[in-house]
Design an enzyme around this catalytic site. Sequence first.
Site, mmCIF file in Angstrom:
data_model
loop_
_atom_site.group_PDB
_atom_site.id
_atom_site.type_symbol
_atom_site.label_atom_id
_atom_site.label_comp_id
_atom_site.label_asym_id
_atom_site.label_seq_id
_atom_site.Cartn_x
_atom_site.Cartn_y
_atom_site.Cartn_z
ATOM 1 N N CYS A 156 11.986 2.494 -11.313
ATOM 2 C CA CYS A 156 11.809 1.369 -9.847
ATOM 3 C C CYS A 156 11.987 0.592 -9.801
ATOM 4 O O CYS A 156 10.957 -0.573 -9.366
ATOM 5 C CB CYS A 156 9.934 1.844 -10.755
ATOM 6 S SG CYS A 156 9.304 4.292 -10.144
ATOM 7 N N GLU A 157 12.892 0.593 -9.780
ATOM 8 C CA GLU A 157 13.162 -1.071 -8.804
ATOM 9 C C GLU A 157 15.192 -0.954 -8.513
ATOM 10 O O GLU A 157 15.626 -0.020 -8.881
ATOM 11 C CB GLU A 157 13.349 -2.096 -10.280
ATOM 12 C CG GLU A 157 12.326 -2.255 -11.412
ATOM 13 C CD GLU A 157 12.848 -3.607 -12.078
ATOM 14 O OE1 GLU A 157 13.602 -4.749 -11.539
ATOM 15 O OE2 GLU A 157 11.542 -3.537 -13.022
#
Length: 420
Positions: free
Chosen positions: A348-349
């Site tokens: 999640c980046e």
Amino acid sequence: MTLEYINNELHMNGHALNQLAEQYGTPLFVYDEDGIRSQCRKYHSVFEQESLDYSISYASKAFTSVQMVKLLQEEDMKLDVVSRGELYTAIQAGFPASHIHFHGNNKTAEEISYALDVGIGLFVVDAMDEVALLDQLADQPVDVLLRINPGIDVNTHSYIQTGQEDSKFGLSIHNGTALEAITAIKNSRNLNFKGVHYHLGSQIDEEGPFLKALDVVFEWLSKSGIDIEILNMGGGYGVRYTEVDTRYPIEKGFANIISRLKALSAEYDIPLPHIMIEPGRSIVAEAGITLYEVGVVKDIPGVSRYVSVDGGMSDHIRTPLYGAEYEVVTVKENKNQSMNANVVGKLCESGDIVRKNAALPEDIRRGDLVAVKTTGAYHYSMASNYNQMMKPAVIFTSRDNVREIIRRQSLEQLIQNDIK
Ligand code: LLP
């Protein structure tokens, strides 16, 4: 490395990668075991040809495991460790402690005691404070090198430059602290001064800095009247990640280093010491690949395309961390690689990038396999459990064998230390 398409399927050492992915799952690290062995042999042969007193230590941090350490022992390599964990791995693999040396800019008392207990061969002292600490913890003589800082800039990412004056590693030969530490070692109760070590940085592709370091260090040794039995020149020999990289030329590069060593030894009348080097990356990087399965393919018309794979910065941190570039290929051969896409991970980046602007087939889709090349060094060893991702399995392949050397982490292992 023998990576080739046979009947449109990518194979390593004759083994079809789609079958390995099916058997062991993805993400998967696959190594060419023969390739690792041949790099070890290449280093040996350059020194043997020159009939020098030498040893090649592998830098564990690039990639270590019990089976990797066993391979290194079979290849007559020595070992560099930087933590209790790396040392423990080596000892568990049955590696002789006397062939291991301990690096680190901040070894803890606990680590030092453990290394003394197992009878480690050599400590590389990195700071003034460590002289006293090691002397106090040792109850019998222990051999040491001093890590010196020769003050040499190298052309590589700033995070992996270490030989410049402003560094947390070693003691400067220019400001007198290295000499002070040698005096303290010589005056200590239990430390035997054996020589010096330096490491200029990592992923260095040219010979210049290595030759310059020798010039600077020999001049300093001569001026300071220091006798050494061992000279450890560190590692850092660069590899080829993509076509724009130059690989450090091991044979030619070391022939030149050795001839400079001989010339300096004659010029300053300093007997040739035992020469140590500690390559990590150049032993394993090009022997390893990562296999991923493609999931979501997202097209943002007029903007870009994203091809998401089932791993990411948890097993491929070098792109987010250093902006490192890699070559990505499909496991099924497809010559029509006309689509430009960002290969990204599933964490999640937005920085979770495997390769920006990769050339991939237009019709790449869920279920396809891709291979990222040259991921054998500083990938598995820098893997994390970010997003509670499980560390991948690791496979060694050779012409006549495939063996799993590290199993994939399990869900249970992810929470095994959690208090329930
Ligand atoms: N010796 C010492 C004292 C080192 O600090 C290192 C690497 C080596 C040997 C091995 O260097 P090599 O031959 O592998 O270049 N994570 C970074 C690399 C960090 C290297 C740290 N020290 C990367 O992924 O590029």
